[in-house]
Structures are given as C-alpha cells and as structure tokens.
Design an enzyme around this catalytic site. Sequence first.
Site, PDB file in Angstrom:
ATOM      1  N   SER A  19     -10.971   0.853 -32.518  1.00 18.84           N
ATOM      2  CA  SER A  19     -12.157  -0.183 -31.192  1.00 18.84           C
ATOM      3  C   SER A  19     -11.901   0.766 -30.018  1.00 18.84           C
ATOM      4  CB  SER A  19     -11.032  -1.361 -31.124  1.00 18.84           C
ATOM      5  OG  SER A  19     -11.552  -1.606 -29.981  1.00 18.84           O
TER       6      SER A  19
ATOM      7  N   TYR B 200      -3.518  -6.166 -29.902  1.00 24.31           N
ATOM      8  CA  TYR B 200      -4.491  -5.543 -30.479  1.00 24.31           C
ATOM      9  C   TYR B 200      -4.795  -4.555 -29.863  1.00 24.31           C
ATOM     10  CZ  TYR B 200      -9.245  -5.035 -32.496  1.00 24.31           C
ATOM     11  OH  TYR B 200      -9.800  -4.518 -32.551  1.00 24.31           O
TER      12      TYR B 200
END
Length: 263
Positions: free
Chosen positions: A154, A167
């Site tokens: 990501s 995250y």
Amino acid sequence: MGCQGLKKAPMSNDPFSLNGKTALITGSGRGLGLEIAKGFSRAGAHVALTGLNLERLDAAAAEIKAEGGMAETHAFDVVDETQVDKVLASIAKAHGQLDILVNNVGMRDRRALDDFPMDDVRRLMDVNLIAPFYLSQQAAQQMKPGGRIINVTSIAGRISRGGDAAYTTSKGGLESLTRALAAEYGPYGINVNGIAPGYFATDSNREMTGDKGVADWLSQRTSLGRWGNPHEIAGAAVFLASPAASYVTGQILAVDGGYLSHF
C-alpha cells in the site's frame, strides 16, 4: 527449494504471456484481487482464487470461465497454517507446481494508536504480514526458476497519518519482507516484488468513493486527479508476473495515480 542452483529464466515469444502458469491469488473473490486474477487469466494463466467465502469465490471463478479462462477455488483462512499447507499440496498434486503467488489479502482497521488493544494489533499483523511470510516460505518450495511472488502492499507502507498506525506498520513490514524475500530467493531464480496501490474505487471503499470531498481532495492530491478503477491494477501485476520482468526483483511498484510523487 523446488529448484537447484542458478539457472536462466525461460524465454517466451510474448514477454507478457502467462501461458502454462499456475497462479494463486489470496483474497481474490472481489476487488483488486479479482482484477489481478482476471488479468492473469487473460494472459493465459490458470488461476487459483482464494478467500473465506466459497460462494463469492465460485461466482468470481464463473466470471473468469465465462471469458474462456481457467480457474479453481479454495476457501481458507490465510492465518491457518494447516489450511495453507492443504491448499498448496492440492495445487501441487493437480498442477505439479505453483508458478506465481500473489499475497493480496489484507485487513484494514483505522483507529488511533491508543485505542488499539494488542490482540487486535496481533490479528492485523497475522493477516497482513505473518501470513504472507508463511505463504511465501511454503509456496517457494514448489517454484522453479522463473517463479514469481508479488506482495500487495500500500502507499501506506511509505507514508503515514494519524489514526492508522497498525495498518501502516504492517504494510511497511510487507515492503521490507518483499526485499528480504528477493534477496533470499534470487539465487533460485525466483523474483519477488510488490505493488503499492493508492486510492482505488473498490467495493470496500464505496462509502469514500461517494464522498465529493474525497473526490475533490484526490483531484488536487494525485497527478491524474481521480480514483483508480479496480481493473487498472491488473497490468502492473501481469507485468511483474511475466517474463518481461525477469530482471526486476525487490521493487515496490506504486500504482497510485501519482499520489506519492505529487505535492
């Protein structure tokens, strides 16, 4: 390892062809994982779709088969090592080996750092980081020279903001794992790379995609000025899985509309 020593990667007349390859994509019942699977199928690969929901996986496989592609489904939890072993053994029995692994499945849990119970942090790390570690470790045993491992990270692996610490940490770790695996498996002719998606208009982001404020923000924050369409992830994945990327390893390819490079 499934290979002995350093050998030349096989050549192909079509550098982007995946004909004869078997690919396992985690979290491929919908969203970016399904688009990657469709891209692989269109390039000629037999795709193994995986996730928790067998009904959803079967529907996704039906879509691929309707296009003339080849697909099979396996419902399992990536954090369950026994289930992982069974699926990999099933693929080895049916196809002889695994050529491509895409670690796509991931959890997203947006909370302030102080609001995170450690059990929830561990669960997120198990899914986003430990599971790709184990899957890669085991899948590589089936791979021959020319094998590919692709980790879907990501842009949050490179940048951060408040309220997203767990995250961001997991995806940063997955980027580091990508480089470590590339170093470990390079001598065996296995390439390991990552894809860092930006803002994609997937079902899981439906609430945000309908927010005009977010769209206006992306129009200023990204070079292309818009959300990514889910199918736009497929080309990067096909490239990294294909002979065209035979000398690319240890890299993270951002597919983000210019988010990381734009200010």
